[in-house]
Motif scaffolding. Structure first.
Motif, PDB file in Angstrom:
ATOM      1  N   GLU A 258      41.953  40.207  39.271  1.00 53.01           N
ATOM      2  CA  GLU A 258      40.636  40.756  39.598  1.00 53.01           C
ATOM      3  C   GLU A 258      40.726  41.704  40.790  1.00 53.01           C
ATOM      4  O   GLU A 258      40.055  42.732  40.827  1.00 53.01           O
ATOM      5  CB  GLU A 258      39.647  39.623  39.878  1.00 53.01           C
ATOM      6  N   ARG A 259      41.550  41.341  41.760  1.00 51.23           N
ATOM      7  CA  ARG A 259      41.708  42.237  42.908  1.00 51.23           C
ATOM      8  C   ARG A 259      42.462  43.513  42.503  1.00 51.23           C
ATOM      9  O   ARG A 259      42.118  44.621  42.936  1.00 51.23           O
ATOM     10  CB  ARG A 259      42.453  41.502  44.025  1.00 51.23           C
ATOM     11  N   THR A 260      43.485  43.382  41.677  1.00 48.05           N
ATOM     12  CA  THR A 260      44.287  44.538  41.272  1.00 48.05           C
ATOM     13  C   THR A 260      43.449  45.564  40.518  1.00 48.05           C
ATOM     14  O   THR A 260      43.601  46.777  40.723  1.00 48.05           O
ATOM     15  CB  THR A 260      45.464  44.086  40.388  1.00 48.05           C
ATOM     16  N   THR A 264      34.729  42.668  40.009  1.00 46.21           N
ATOM     17  CA  THR A 264      33.876  41.912  40.918  1.00 46.21           C
ATOM     18  C   THR A 264      33.458  40.599  40.260  1.00 46.21           C
ATOM     19  O   THR A 264      32.307  40.402  39.871  1.00 46.21           O
ATOM     20  CB  THR A 264      32.636  42.739  41.302  1.00 46.21           C
ATOM     21  N   GLY A 268      37.392  37.589  42.851  1.00 44.29           N
ATOM     22  CA  GLY A 268      37.139  38.522  43.942  1.00 44.29           C
ATOM     23  C   GLY A 268      36.240  37.930  45.007  1.00 44.29           C
ATOM     24  O   GLY A 268      36.434  38.164  46.203  1.00 44.29           O
ATOM     25  N   LEU A 271      38.259  35.699  47.359  1.00 44.45           N
ATOM     26  CA  LEU A 271      39.017  36.461  48.353  1.00 44.45           C
ATOM     27  C   LEU A 271      38.092  37.078  49.396  1.00 44.45           C
ATOM     28  O   LEU A 271      38.426  37.130  50.580  1.00 44.45           O
ATOM     29  CB  LEU A 271      39.836  37.542  47.660  1.00 44.45           C
ATOM     30  N   GLU A 272      36.922  37.533  48.974  1.00 45.99           N
ATOM     31  CA  GLU A 272      35.966  38.105  49.915  1.00 45.99           C
ATOM     32  C   GLU A 272      35.497  37.068  50.925  1.00 45.99           C
ATOM     33  O   GLU A 272      35.225  37.395  52.089  1.00 45.99           O
ATOM     34  CB  GLU A 272      34.763  38.666  49.158  1.00 45.99           C
TER      35      GLU A 272
END
Length: 327
Positions: A258-260, A264, A268, A271-272
């Motif tokens: 999802e980050r790569t 959203t 993500g 991690l946020e």
């Protein structure tokens, strides 16, 4: 079977509360926990401190937090997201995770089953070796490495795809959504296909060499008849629960993928919650997401275990006798 289900559900609830309590305690012991709302609306921050039971024992704070959830559905507010309730924020991210994970799941199940059966039936032949090499490669190489390489070549070098990131606001079946979701769907499918191919090949290979298969062939069944009627059914007993568990686990998403690809989703959001200014994580968001991940993991495990009895009645009967004997 009923008693066994009740027992497993009870153990699941106990395990859930033990894990959540440990996470809750560790977070409360963080030196900057009560700085999470500094710089925000003082009235909102003071109300949050009261709901948290500030200056009360940690056990009391834990039960106050659980009480707020059970009574009001209040998981807390996110000071880093304009004081929005964390439950509301997470629920808005969940559909995006499901949309990006449901297609790899639907694709990888039939492909993984097909490759596993072919590899088992062609054991130690060229086809089996080719499939095994691919399986070992995609299990060994981290998926984010594959994702980055595909982004580099397909988007920046060869310009086959328009963007490296997913357009989260595009309608689901629009051209823009399809073009930007091809890469993450493909990457997510590769690892799952490899894992299920390896598992089914191992199970089916062992089943094909079992004594009951020799007996079936001795009674006059052809290799194909014996495989379809007996081998596949027995090989799917341990394999099918993994499919059921995988379907539930897709709700959790993939943090790195999802980050790569800039998705959203739930991954993500997790991690946020950790990557906040001044090194102060979004603790209410972090706690709710931990509850979500723990519940998903436990639910997938228990449904996977219970599905054994549904797939093979002999396991259900054996489990029932064992449980009655324990009583």
């Amino acid at each position: 079977m009923k008693n066994y289900i009740l027992k497993r559900l009870g153990l699941m609830v106990i395990t859930f509360f033990i894990i959540i309590f440990m996470i809750f305690v560790f977070i409360k012991l963080m030196p900057n926990f009560y700085q999470v709302g500094l710089g925000q609306d003082p009235e909102v921050y003071q109300k949050w401190l009261e709901n948290q039971g500030y200056n009360k024992p940690i056990v009391t704070q834990f039960f106050m937090w659980i009480g707020n959830i059970v009574r009001d559905g209040d998981f807390g507010i996110s000071f880093h997201k304009n004081n929005v309730p964390v439950a509301t924020y997470v629920l808005t991210r969940l559909p995006r995770t499901i949309r990006i994970n449901i297609f790899p799941f639907l694709i990888s199940v039939p492909i993984g089953i097909t490759f596993g059966i072919i590899a088992a039936l062609k054991k130690n032949k060229l086809t089996d070796h080719a499939i095994s090499i691919g399986v070992v490669f995609f299990i060994s190489v981290p998926m984010f490495v594959v994702a980055v390489l595909l982004q580099y070549f397909l988007v920046y070098e060869w310009k086959i795809l328009p963007e490296a990131k997913v357009d989260n606001l595009a309608p689901l079946f629009s051209k823009q959504a399809i073009l930007t979701r091809i890469l993450p769907i493909f990457v997510l499918s590769l690892g799952t296909i490899a894992g299920w191919t390896r598992s089914l090949r191992a199970e089916l290979t062992e089943t094909l060499t079992s004594e009951f298969m020799l007996l079936a062939r001795a009674k006059g069944l052809t290799k194909g008849q014996a495989t379809v009627r007996h081998a596949l059914r027995n090989a799917f007993v341990p394999f099918a629960p993994a499919i059921i568990g995988g379907f539930i686990s897709l709700l959790g998403g993939s943090l790195i993928i999802e980050r790569t690809f800039g998705i959203t989703g739930i991954g993500g959001a997790f991690l946020e919650a950790l990557e906040q200014p001044k090194g102060i994580p979004d603790y209410p968001m972090f706690m709710m997401l931990n509850m979500f991940y723990v519940s998903i993991g436990l639910l997938a495990a228990i449904i996977g275990d219970l599905s054994y009895g549904i797939i093979d009645p002999r396991i259900r009967i054996g489990g029932g006798k064992s449980w009655l004997k324990d009583i």
